[in-house]
Design an enzyme around this catalytic site. Structure first.
Site, PDB file in Angstrom:
ATOM      1  N   ASP A   1      -3.333   1.425  10.053  1.00  0.00           N
ATOM      2  CA  ASP A   1      -4.529   2.265  10.215  1.00  0.00           C
ATOM      3  C   ASP A   1      -4.978   2.247  11.662  1.00  0.00           C
ATOM      4  O   ASP A   1      -5.618   3.181  12.139  1.00  0.00           O
ATOM      5  CB  ASP A   1      -5.657   1.780   9.309  1.00  0.00           C
TER       6      ASP A   1
ATOM      7  N   CYS B   1       0.829  -1.197   0.000  1.00  0.00           N
ATOM      8  CA  CYS B   1       0.000   0.000   0.000  1.00  0.00           C
ATOM      9  C   CYS B   1       0.875   1.263   0.000  1.00  0.00           C
ATOM     10  O   CYS B   1       2.060   1.201  -0.349  1.00  0.00           O
ATOM     11  CB  CYS B   1      -0.968   0.007   1.188  1.00  0.00           C
TER      12      CYS B   1
HETATM   13  P1  RI2 Z   1      -0.079   6.515   6.709  1.00  0.00           P
HETATM   14  C1  RI2 Z   1      -3.791   3.540   4.376  1.00  0.00           C
HETATM   15  O1  RI2 Z   1      -5.171   3.343   4.246  1.00  0.00           O
HETATM   16  C2  RI2 Z   1      -3.010   2.261   4.245  1.00  0.00           C
HETATM   17  O2  RI2 Z   1      -3.636   1.139   4.824  1.00  0.00           O
HETATM   18  C3  RI2 Z   1      -1.753   2.660   4.955  1.00  0.00           C
HETATM   19  O3  RI2 Z   1      -0.921   1.569   5.302  1.00  0.00           O
HETATM   20  C4  RI2 Z   1      -2.330   3.364   6.170  1.00  0.00           C
HETATM   21  O4  RI2 Z   1      -3.448   4.097   5.647  1.00  0.00           O
HETATM   22  C5  RI2 Z   1      -1.414   4.266   6.932  1.00  0.00           C
HETATM   23  O5  RI2 Z   1      -1.001   5.331   6.139  1.00  0.00           O
HETATM   24  P2  RI2 Z   1      -6.047   3.925   2.995  1.00  0.00           P
HETATM   25  O6  RI2 Z   1      -6.487   5.317   3.410  1.00  0.00           O
HETATM   26  O7  RI2 Z   1      -0.836   7.180   7.827  1.00  0.00           O
HETATM   27  O8  RI2 Z   1      -5.247   3.893   1.737  1.00  0.00           O
HETATM   28  O9  RI2 Z   1       1.207   5.905   7.196  1.00  0.00           O
HETATM   29  O10 RI2 Z   1      -7.240   3.001   2.946  1.00  0.00           O
HETATM   30  O11 RI2 Z   1       0.091   7.434   5.521  1.00  0.00           O
END
Ligand code: RI2
Length: 334
Positions: free
Chosen positions: A202, A133
């Site tokens: 998350d 991701c």
């Molecule tokens: P940072 C994201 O969720 C991903 O799961 C990623 O690992 C997590 O948030 C943390 O991201 P999504 O919004 O706070 O893409 O480290 O569903 O940027």
């Protein structure tokens, strides 16, 4: 309900993932409360608090999994309520919202930098690192390590259905870091060449389990099997105080058309499409969690929660959060 247009727009952007990533969502949420405070036309303190509550509810309802969102709202709302309960004027409460929002925003960015610094110390020359991701915190570790002169390469999964892995790969490539993009299902195929996995989070539960983008737990399983270190980058505002009291973290399930187009759905009424956005990696598959307060084993999550939130408290959680989270939580200083 008087919620300003700008806040509704912000909430929509979070919901449809124009604003995404647990940290970014949290920063957007506190910005939303500042906007609500600035735009409020309330005549009384009570009305002003109602406006804030309503804005917080709208923001809270956008995405259910990233705990950074309620934690960010709580950070600002607890301070607003404190000013209100202390007899502050409308202007004073408004000031407290601006101050708290700004404080959270700046601290959250500082946290990402600190995680980058601490986490980069675990990266070694010659490492092959897999990531999944797009996590700002995980990327911060990789970029920090690279800028400190370490030479390594990264394997980034594309991360279906929304392909956030492409964002990661392009950020790393722009930084000059050698990076390969792979399909998610190739993770185990490449694992034998991998030295470390670094991902974001998350949410982190009281028992050290990590909730992250769907597919993370499968990668953790493959890493565990291959005895590859599994490192999670998570700011302390991603730790879930509600889990101390027994609540489970809700896993968001997103629309089917993120996976297949609507024509396919029309042509195949018998096919049910499931699209959970996150999964849970048990603590036993996690080696380290890198936070801005230091690097901890997942078993220490409970200590982080105690330090950050406490659980014997004098100030009750704002009403809107109690309703939104459906838990009878009493929180203190956060
Ligand atoms: P940072 C994201 O969720 C991903 O799961 C990623 O690992 C997590 O948030 C943390 O991201 P999504 O919004 O706070 O893409 O480290 O569903 O940027």
């Amino acid at each position: 309900m008087t919620v300003p247009e700008e806040v509704i727009k912000l909430a929509e952007d979070i919901k449809n993932m124009k604003i995404r990533g647990a940290g970014e969502i949290a920063r957007a949420a506190v910005k939303g409360l500042s906007i609500a405070a600035a735009k409020s036309e309330a005549d009384s303190r009570e009305e002003f608090m109602r406006d804030l509550d309503n804005a917080a509810k709208v923001l809270l309802s956008t995405r259910p999994t990233a705990v950074s969102l309620p934690n960010a709202l709580r950070y600002v709302m607890v301070r607003a309520y404190r000013a209100y309960e202390g007899g502050g004027t409308k202007e004073e409460i408004k000031e407290s919202v601006f101050r708290a929002s700004d404080e959270f925003y700046k601290n959250s960015l500082k946290a990402v930098d600190l995680i980058g610094m601490y986490g980069s110390r675990r990266i070694e020359d010659g490492d092959v690192i897999m990531t999944h991701c797009h996590s700002t915190a995980a990327v911060s570790i990789l970029v920090n390590a690279w800028r400190s002169g370490k030479k390594f390469e990264v394997i980034s999964t594309e991360t279906r259905p929304r392909y956030q892995g492409r964002i990661t790969a392009s950020i790393l490539a722009k930084e000059g870091i050698p990076v390969s993009l792979i399909v998610d299902s190739a993770a185990r195929f490449f694992m034998e060449h991998v030295d470390k996995v670094v991902v974001g989070a998350d949410a982190v539960a009281a028992n050290g389990a990590v909730v992250n983008k769907i597919g993370t737990s499968m990668i953790a399983l493959a890493a565990h099997e291959a005895r590859v270190n599994f490192i999670v980058a998570a700011e302390t505002y991603k730790f879930s105080p509600e889990t101390v009291l027994g609540s489970l973290i809700r896993i968001e399930e997103r629309p089917a058309d993120e996976i297949v187009d609507t024509q396919y759905l029309r042509d195949n009424p018998g096919v049910k499409v499931r699209n959970p956005a996150f999964d849970v990696t048990p603590a036993s598959y996690v080696d380290l969690i890198v936070t801005e307060k230091g690097v901890i084993p997942p078993e220490a999550a409970i200590l982080v929660l105690k330090e950050e939130f406490g659980w014997f408290s004098s100030v009750s959680l704002p009403k809107f959060l109690k309703e939104g989270l459906e838990t009878p939580v009493e929180m203190s200083e956060y």
